[in-house]
Write an enzyme that holds these catalytic residues in place. Structure first.
Site: not given
Length: 384
Positions: A304, A308, A333, A362
């Site tokens: 997340r 986001y 990486c 999530y």
């Protein structure tokens, strides 16, 4: 204030892993049932938020239905014991095998998002000599004022049937013999904390219902989706979302027709605060202008923040020293593999245990094996 964790038991577990407070999950479900029950509302859990079998089983034990967006989620819900007649199937791109799976399982309803999908469901149900129960997902063109990746109710989004096409779709639907219109479905987005967005949805649904009434059409079910947000900044102070005002908003502003039932599809609000990602500090690195805490969890375990730019409260749960500021990063990486910048943590050293809070939604479900990493395991408070 830090969360309460069984730190002495964590020290024997390999990191990173997800830790679930199952009592908090049960307390959350109790509040949902109490507040929804005041108005005889029906709640389905959005499986996409977390499909961990143990979590699903607890949710099923507390009487919620399941909202699925793939054939795999239907299988997960059935495996966890959800009754087929409490499963709804949404999603903008249902494959034929997924639709047939829903037919064979005897699920409650298909939430349909386009005319081509209507035609395919009609064709597949005719082949099975069935009549498919469906709800039309209508795009209400309501701005949820949330992240553009998780806004779903605007005309520019891929989801649902636009209001301008609704009459045309209803006319077409009347020609399909193997489909029964059960309801209308709406969903305007995720992580919504402003009740005015839901009030606007109610007003729009009232307008649509009035229009349908003029067409001599009353559906059995109104499904308003989910979207209720959580407090990521204060997971301990607000560990259970404000379900009272959420359900009360719909009770006050949505004008249901006689005998109509109202359905919800809550995901994040059910499971988010009960889960944390637990990780260990590998190194503390001195940069030119900042210090980096490098942990063994990465964007493969919790995507997340990278996807986001989402905020998760980060806590060093093994240090009580004075606070310092760090960038908290993972080993992947990718430069986007960063959980937080300029994060205030108690002075941190190699071996400290870090908790990323509000990760029950999530988190585990979106984990990947990028860089050939192993998927994180899960542990539960009532097992440790």
């Amino acid at each position: 204030m830090k969360g309460t964790f069984p730190i002495e038991k964590f020290s024997h577990l390999s990191t990173p892993f997800y830790y679930y407070d199952t009592q908090l999950l049960r307390d959350t479900l109790f509040e949902i049932n109490k507040e929804a029950g005041r108005h005889n509302f029906h709640v389905h859990y959005a499986v996409k938020a977390n499909a961990n079998n143990r979590i699903l089983s607890i949710i099923r034990e507390n009487g919620l239905g399941a909202d699925c967006v793939s054939g795999g989620e239907i299988k997960a819900a059935l495996k966890a014991g959800f009754p087929a007649d409490k499963i709804v199937f949404a999603g903008v791109g249902k494959a034929d095998w997924e639709i047939n799976l829903g037919f064979d399982a005897g699920i409650f309803c298909f939430n349909v998002e386009s005319v081509p999908e209507l035609d395919v469901i009609n064709e597949l149900s005719a082949a099975k000599n069935m009549v498919a129960p469906i709800a039309l997902r209508v795009n209400p063109n309501i701005d949820a004022h949330t992240h553009h990746y998780i806004t779903t109710g605007l005309n520019e989004n891929k989801f649902g049937i636009s209001l301008s096409h609704l009459d045309q779709v209803l006319d077409h639907l009347s020609e399909l013999k193997n489909i029964r219109l059960l309801g209308l479905h709406f969903h305007i987005g995720s992580q919504i904390t402003d009740m005015d967005a839901f009030k606007s949805l109610c007003i729009r649904i009232n307008e649509i219902q009035e229009h349908l009434y003029q067409r001599m059409l009353i559906v059995d079910i109104i499904n308003v989706g989910g979207g209720l947000g959580v407090d990521y900044e204060n997971p301990d102070r607000n560990s259970i979302p404000d379900f009272h005002h959420y359900f009360e908003t719909f009770y006050k502003h949505l004008k249901l027709r006689p005998k109509q039932k109202l359905h919800f599809e809550l995901g994040r609000a059910v499971v988010c605060q009960s889960g944390s990602l637990i990780t260990k500090v590998l190194y503390v690195k001195e940069g030119v202008n900042k210090k980096f805490v490098i942990v063994d969890a990465g964007m493969t375990d919790l995507i997340r923040p990278a996807l986001y730019q989402a905020y998760h409260k980060i806590e060093n749960i093994t240090s009580d020293k004075i606070e310092e500021e760090y960038d908290v990063v993972g080993p992947i990486c990718e430069s986007s593999d960063c959980f937080g910048k300029i994060v205030s943590l108690n002075q941190t050293q190699r071996g400290d245990i870090i908790a990323l809070r509000s990760a029950g939604a999530y988190g585990e479900i979106m984990a990947s094996q990028y860089n050939c990493r192993s998927l994180p395991k899960a542990y539960y408070s009532d097992d440790l």
